[in-house]
Design a protein around this motif. Structure first.
Motif, PDB file in Angstrom:
ATOM      1  N   ARG A 201      -4.274 -12.107  58.554  1.00 45.15           N
ATOM      2  CA  ARG A 201      -3.634 -13.423  58.485  1.00 45.15           C
ATOM      3  C   ARG A 201      -2.631 -13.608  59.622  1.00 45.15           C
ATOM      4  NH1 ARG A 201      -2.174 -13.132  53.572  1.00 45.15           N
ATOM      5  NH2 ARG A 201       0.023 -12.556  53.829  1.00 45.15           N
ATOM      6  N   VAL A 202      -1.811 -12.586  59.886  1.00 46.51           N
ATOM      7  CA  VAL A 202      -0.822 -12.687  60.958  1.00 46.51           C
ATOM      8  C   VAL A 202      -1.521 -12.804  62.311  1.00 46.51           C
ATOM      9  CG1 VAL A 202       1.042 -11.479  62.160  1.00 46.51           C
ATOM     10  CG2 VAL A 202       0.977 -11.490  59.661  1.00 46.51           C
TER      11      VAL A 202
ATOM     12  N   ASP B  48      -2.743 -16.251  62.872  1.00 44.23           N
ATOM     13  CA  ASP B  48      -1.667 -17.215  63.122  1.00 44.23           C
ATOM     14  C   ASP B  48      -0.907 -16.958  64.416  1.00 44.23           C
ATOM     15  OD1 ASP B  48      -2.336 -18.363  60.720  1.00 44.23           O
ATOM     16  OD2 ASP B  48      -0.726 -17.384  59.586  1.00 44.23           O
ATOM     17  N   THR B  49      -1.270 -15.894  65.139  1.00 48.04           N
ATOM     18  CA  THR B  49      -0.535 -15.494  66.332  1.00 48.04           C
ATOM     19  C   THR B  49      -1.293 -15.928  67.577  1.00 48.04           C
ATOM     20  OG1 THR B  49       0.392 -13.567  65.197  1.00 48.04           O
ATOM     21  CG2 THR B  49       0.417 -13.532  67.602  1.00 48.04           C
TER      22      THR B  49
ATOM     23  N   CYS C 246      -4.747  -6.627  66.794  1.00 44.30           N
ATOM     24  CA  CYS C 246      -5.484  -7.855  66.492  1.00 44.30           C
ATOM     25  C   CYS C 246      -6.894  -7.852  67.089  1.00 44.30           C
ATOM     26  CB  CYS C 246      -4.708  -9.071  66.988  1.00 44.30           C
ATOM     27  SG  CYS C 246      -3.198  -9.382  66.026  1.00 44.30           S
TER      28      CYS C 246
ATOM     29  N   LEU D 174       6.275  -9.080  66.185  1.00 44.21           N
ATOM     30  CA  LEU D 174       4.898  -9.077  65.699  1.00 44.21           C
ATOM     31  C   LEU D 174       4.615  -7.840  64.847  1.00 44.21           C
ATOM     32  CD1 LEU D 174       2.232 -10.518  65.574  1.00 44.21           C
ATOM     33  CD2 LEU D 174       1.604  -9.516  67.789  1.00 44.21           C
TER      34      LEU D 174
ATOM     35  N   LYS E 223       5.972  -8.424  61.362  1.00 44.29           N
ATOM     36  CA  LYS E 223       5.150  -9.340  60.573  1.00 44.29           C
ATOM     37  C   LYS E 223       3.811  -8.720  60.188  1.00 44.29           C
ATOM     38  CE  LYS E 223       7.111 -13.609  62.474  1.00 44.29           C
ATOM     39  NZ  LYS E 223       6.835 -14.824  63.297  1.00 44.29           N
ATOM     40  N   LEU E 224       3.184  -8.016  61.119  1.00 45.85           N
ATOM     41  CA  LEU E 224       1.869  -7.418  60.837  1.00 45.85           C
ATOM     42  C   LEU E 224       1.932  -6.449  59.667  1.00 45.85           C
ATOM     43  CD1 LEU E 224       0.716  -6.692  64.501  1.00 45.85           C
ATOM     44  CD2 LEU E 224      -0.522  -8.153  62.880  1.00 45.85           C
TER      45      LEU E 224
ATOM     46  N   GLN F 141       4.607  -5.976  57.421  1.00 49.23           N
ATOM     47  CA  GLN F 141       5.476  -6.370  56.306  1.00 49.23           C
ATOM     48  C   GLN F 141       6.775  -5.563  56.249  1.00 49.23           C
ATOM     49  OE1 GLN F 141       2.943  -7.275  52.588  1.00 49.23           O
ATOM     50  NE2 GLN F 141       1.634  -5.898  53.766  1.00 49.23           N
TER      51      GLN F 141
END
Length: 294
Positions: A10-11, A14-15, A207, A275, A278-279, A281
């Motif tokens: 998800r991250v 959205d990146t 990613c 990043l 966020k990736l 948590q």
């Protein structure tokens, strides 16, 4: 594990594209187990421990004539995995080299457990500081960390400072990281200019490779048992030793070091590794609460 992989997906979705992400060459390609394992080792996150695990799985040094024969099984096992007898990262990469063709690599990636091991970005950065900036003769020597130590002290220590240490303080090192990486926007820039504290996303192409097993140092005991059971790594079922875990860990000392930074410094460091936070948590709240100007 499923939820961790979902969050990463998800991250990443959205990146904005991390243009310039280099192809990772330094995977460990364990294609002998089922499911097979493709692992991206990361500095300061159990990399030496798991390199030794893979050497053990590959029966490294089992017939090395340099290892005395009159030792107990436990002593023999310990010596087999010592750098003195060749048990290095290079040996693990050689034992688990990448498939020779692009199609074979693509198939191996598709069919394998794709593994990454992470920890809180701030404790990883502290671990890198303690290992490379706060001791003499840091390894590997080819990266010339002693020269970087001297540069940071010269550049960031006030002439009025009472600190006579030849090593940078943690705030000096943190400010160096902030200043030297502020204009980085691609993985290529990080990997060209930085050693040992490159973000996970840049070092492992997070990613790009769709990692489906994300182990965390904070929950390592359970996480590694899951991997061991999943791929039937039977030789590791009773393995509990950790490389480098001498004395107090960086996770335990983190607040003691970070309390010497300002909130502004912490937030700037967070932006450099945002990043990664966020990736996987992770959060900064507890650190901000101990800042010296909190």
């Amino acid at each position: 594990m499923t939820e961790r992989a979902r969050v990463v997906a998800r991250v990443c979705q959205d990146t904005p594209s991390t243009e310039g992400t280099p192809v990772r060459e330094n995977f460990i390609w364990d294609l002998k187990h089922t499911p097979s394992i493709v692992w991206c080792p990361t500095y300061k996150v159990a990399s030496t421990t798991w390199m030794r695990n893979f050497l053990r799985l590959g029966r490294f040094n089992e017939h090395n004539p340099r290892i005395p024969r009159n030792l107990s099984a436990e002593e023999t096992e310990k010596k087999r995995l010592m750098p003195k007898y060749g048990a290095t990262h290079s040996a693990a990469f050689a034992m688990y080299g990448r498939p020779p063709t692009e199609s074979e690599r693509a198939r191996a990636l598709r069919d394998s457990v794709r593994l990454i091991i992470v920890r809180h970005p701030f404790t990883r950065l502290l671990s890198a500081y303690r290992d490379k900036m706060a001791k003499r003769d840091p390894r590997p020597r080819k990266f010339k960390f002693e020269d970087l130590q001297a540069y940071i002290v010269t550049r960031y220590r006030s002439s009025r400072s009472a600190d006579a240490s030849p090593f940078p303080s943690f705030p000096e090192f943190a400010q160096f990281v902030i200043d030297s990486t502020g204009n980085f926007s691609s993985a290529a820039q990080w990997k060209e200019h930085v050693r040992c504290w490159v973000p996970y996303w840049a070092h492992c192409g997070v990613c790009d490779y769709d990692y489906n097993i994300i182990m965390k140092l904070e929950t390592m005991e359970d996480d590694q048992q899951f991997l061991i059971a999943l791929s039937q790594l039977n030789e590791l079922r009773t393995e509990t030793s950790w490389a480098h875990l001498n004395g107090v860990s960086s996770s335990q000392l983190a607040m003691q070091y970070y309390k010497n930074l300002t909130r502004h410094q912490m937030l700037q460091l967070y932006k450099r590794y945002e990043l990664d936070f966020k990736l996987f948590q992770y959060h900064i709240h507890d650190y901000l609460s101990v800042a010296k100007d909190a």
